[in-house]
Design an enzyme around this catalytic site. Structure first.
Site, PDB file in Angstrom:
ATOM      1  N   GLU A 161       8.694   4.553   8.226  1.00  0.00           N
ATOM      2  CA  GLU A 161      10.095   4.842   8.503  1.00  0.00           C
ATOM      3  C   GLU A 161      10.536   6.224   8.040  1.00  0.00           C
ATOM      4  O   GLU A 161      11.628   6.681   8.380  1.00  0.00           O
ATOM      5  CB  GLU A 161      10.981   3.770   7.850  1.00  0.00           C
ATOM      6  CG  GLU A 161      10.849   2.413   8.540  1.00  0.00           C
ATOM      7  CD  GLU A 161      11.731   1.346   7.936  1.00  0.00           C
ATOM      8  OE1 GLU A 161      12.145   1.505   6.778  1.00  0.00           O
ATOM      9  OE2 GLU A 161      11.994   0.341   8.619  1.00  0.00           O
TER      10      GLU A 161
ATOM     11  N   GLU B  60      -8.229  -8.783   0.522  1.00  0.00           N
ATOM     12  CA  GLU B  60      -7.781  -8.145  -0.717  1.00  0.00           C
ATOM     13  C   GLU B  60      -8.796  -8.283  -1.842  1.00  0.00           C
ATOM     14  O   GLU B  60      -8.626  -7.703  -2.920  1.00  0.00           O
ATOM     15  CB  GLU B  60      -6.460  -8.746  -1.177  1.00  0.00           C
ATOM     16  CG  GLU B  60      -6.573 -10.197  -1.614  1.00  0.00           C
ATOM     17  CD  GLU B  60      -5.225 -10.748  -2.082  1.00  0.00           C
ATOM     18  OE1 GLU B  60      -5.119 -11.076  -3.271  1.00  0.00           O
ATOM     19  OE2 GLU B  60      -4.304 -10.838  -1.263  1.00  0.00           O
TER      20      GLU B  60
END
Length: 305
Positions: A85, A116
């Site tokens: 963004e 992960e």
């Protein structure tokens, strides 16, 4: 049983919601809302560490470095979101602020179980980013122990980069790998271990603070207006015009004219209008003042009142 994980506060039973499965819809929502209301206070307690982090990020970005988020699951998605963004909001180069998630871009939409759990994958990502000592690497993990994130920070430290952690527990494994560790402890989740809830909300607030404060310090904001936004769609184009009119007082037609002349650069259009200089001269004045519009206008003896 992994004692480390079982002792995390985010894995504990929330006594306030033990009987949530017996509640009405409204009662469920009130319980969630009550727990969510605790998050801002937890973030506020960490403002001293967030301040240190922002100042380090600002110095890095000012000196040719980059800001790189790494996380897994919700944490990874939030990092990628925050990074993605910045270009439309602040006109930054996409390379300046980056975000990566364990399991790759496909994990943004569909969970990649076990992604992960590999320190090596975290190290690999840092290597692929060609990290240097100029960069700031930010590891995000609610538990403070995701191997992908720990591996990434270990590798980053080997390259001499500054490391920052964003976690939701005290005294985590990540703490030892960070120059600064932001520990926003929000307590047990409404649903045990569902760290996409309070922990995720806390992380989002912290990441908002890191990038927004850094962008303000870099001169990407005039007053509280995003003058470096890229007018890349109708909404942003209209916002650019509103900002130009607000700052300069010109009508819509003039605002659009200068925005086009400035190649959709809102800040440059404002500088041209208020200084009366050509596009090239206005650009030169801004560059001389490191892109700070207010500073450039003051240097040109323009009354800002």
């Amino acid at each position: 049983m992994n004692d480390y994980l079982s002792n995390l506060i985010t894995e504990q039973v929330n006594q306030e919601t033990e009987n949530i499965d017996e509640c009405t819809t409204e009662q469920i929502l009130n319980l969630i809302n009550r727990e969510d209301s605790k998050v801002p206070d937890a973030v506020r307690k960490e403002i001293p560490n967030i301040t240190k982090a922002v100042d380090i990020i600002y110095e890095s970005l000012s000196s040719g470095g980059r800001m790189i988020y790494l996380g897994a699951g919700t944490s990874g998605r939030l990092g990628v979101l925050d990074a993605s963004e910045c270009p439309p909001t602040y006109g930054t180069d996409p390379e300046l602020i980056q975000g990566y998630i364990a399991g790759g871009d496909g994990a943004l939409r569909t969970a990649v179980e076990g992604s992960e759990d590999s320190e090596e994958e975290g190290r690999k990502q840092v290597k692929e980013c060609s990290v240097t000592k100029k960069d700031v690497i930010i590891g995000i993990t609610a538990s403070g122990s995701a191997p992908y994130v720990c591996g990434a920070l270990k590798q980053a430290r080997e390259y001499g980069a500054t490391t920052i952690g964003v976690v939701n527990n005290d005294n985590t494994k990540l703490n030892k790998l960070c120059d600064i560790c932001i520990e926003v402890v929000v307590g047990p989740e409404v649903v045990i271990g569902s760290t996409r809830m309070k922990a995720g909300t806390a992380q989002k607030l912290v990441l908002n603070m890191l990038t927004t404060a850094a962008m303000i310090k870099l001169g990407k904001v005039y007053g509280n207006m995003m003058v470096d936004l890229k007018a890349s769609n109708n909404k942003l184009n209209e916002r650019s015009i509103r900002i130009i009119r607000k700052v300069t007082g010109v009508n819509e037609e003039s605002a659009l004219k200068y925005l086009e002349e400035a190649d959709k650069n809102t800040k440059l259009a404002i500088m041209m209008i208020l200084s009366g200089e050509s596009c090239e001269n206005s650009k030169r004045i801004l560059e001389k003042n490191q892109g700070y519009l207010k500073r450039a206008l003051k240097a040109s003896d323009i009354n800002l009142n």
